[in-house]
Design a protein around this motif. Sequence first.
Motif, PDB file in Angstrom:
ATOM      1  N   PHE A  63     -16.255   9.501  36.096  1.00 58.30           N
ATOM      2  CA  PHE A  63     -17.060  10.944  35.948  1.00 58.30           C
ATOM      3  C   PHE A  63     -17.236  11.644  36.428  1.00 58.30           C
ATOM      4  O   PHE A  63     -17.510  12.886  35.838  1.00 58.30           O
ATOM      5  N   ASP A  64     -16.229  12.046  37.068  1.00 55.76           N
ATOM      6  CA  ASP A  64     -15.083  12.924  37.386  1.00 55.76           C
ATOM      7  C   ASP A  64     -14.596  13.829  35.954  1.00 55.76           C
ATOM      8  O   ASP A  64     -14.996  14.990  36.193  1.00 55.76           O
ATOM      9  N   THR A  65     -14.198  13.510  35.318  1.00 56.49           N
ATOM     10  CA  THR A  65     -13.474  14.258  34.510  1.00 56.49           C
ATOM     11  C   THR A  65     -14.450  13.770  32.975  1.00 56.49           C
ATOM     12  O   THR A  65     -14.604  15.245  32.569  1.00 56.49           O
ATOM     13  N   TYR A  66     -15.769  13.198  33.471  1.00 54.33           N
ATOM     14  CA  TYR A  66     -16.595  13.604  32.385  1.00 54.33           C
ATOM     15  C   TYR A  66     -17.384  15.012  32.673  1.00 54.33           C
ATOM     16  O   TYR A  66     -17.719  15.595  31.801  1.00 54.33           O
ATOM     17  N   ALA A  67     -17.441  14.805  33.492  1.00 55.85           N
ATOM     18  CA  ALA A  67     -18.577  15.732  34.769  1.00 55.85           C
ATOM     19  C   ALA A  67     -17.681  17.292  34.684  1.00 55.85           C
ATOM     20  O   ALA A  67     -17.821  18.740  33.487  1.00 55.85           O
ATOM     21  N   GLU A  68     -16.531  17.261  34.816  1.00 54.66           N
ATOM     22  CA  GLU A  68     -15.286  18.045  34.810  1.00 54.66           C
ATOM     23  C   GLU A  68     -15.346  19.044  33.328  1.00 54.66           C
ATOM     24  O   GLU A  68     -15.783  20.162  32.477  1.00 54.66           O
ATOM     25  N   GLU A  69     -15.526  17.990  32.705  1.00 50.65           N
ATOM     26  CA  GLU A  69     -15.015  18.377  30.821  1.00 50.65           C
ATOM     27  C   GLU A  69     -15.864  19.204  30.628  1.00 50.65           C
ATOM     28  O   GLU A  69     -16.220  19.409  29.852  1.00 50.65           O
ATOM     29  N   TRP A  70     -17.552  18.221  30.480  1.00 52.75           N
ATOM     30  CA  TRP A  70     -18.819  18.875  29.978  1.00 52.75           C
ATOM     31  C   TRP A  70     -19.412  20.394  30.645  1.00 52.75           C
ATOM     32  O   TRP A  70     -19.166  21.029  30.056  1.00 52.75           O
ATOM     33  N   THR A  71     -18.733  21.187  31.866  1.00 53.63           N
ATOM     34  CA  THR A  71     -18.991  21.812  32.528  1.00 53.63           C
ATOM     35  C   THR A  71     -18.062  22.425  31.491  1.00 53.63           C
ATOM     36  O   THR A  71     -18.463  23.685  31.862  1.00 53.63           O
TER      37      THR A  71
END
Length: 153
Positions: A63-71
């Motif tokens: 989740f943290d990886t995807y959220a950071e990429e998305w942002t």
Amino acid sequence: MPISYGSEHCDHRLVEWVPPAEGASNLARNYRMREHTIGSAYFLYSDRLPGRTDYAAETRRRFDTYAEEWTAQTSHLSVLGRRLMHPSYQKIIGLGRDALPLILSRLLSRPDHWFWALRSISGEDPVRPEDVGTFDAMRDAWIRWGRKRGLVR
């Protein structure tokens, strides 16, 4: 045993397969399980295989990886639809119900447009029609929803 579901991120082992009954829901027709301690009640649950990494920690890491990429890759976009269709956002939705507390926590600490993911995963929408489009009211409705279900403090 915890109620859970299949996902690409976890190994599952079926425990005592029970043939589906007539008129059961699609989910129950596909995966019907008996919980011995409840008598004749049926539940879908899994028994995680030994030797796996901690599932909650792995989900949080993803989740943290995807959220950071998305942002990082979409914060400059003005078209919300393009942000929501970004592969990282879609991967977060793919994490399923395990992502709900993580999204709600992120919504509290670093507000962003998580409403589509919350609706997609939960199948619910606690936002009143008159509040649609008002970010703070939408955020507050989802936080109340999460607190009511014990998903966020």
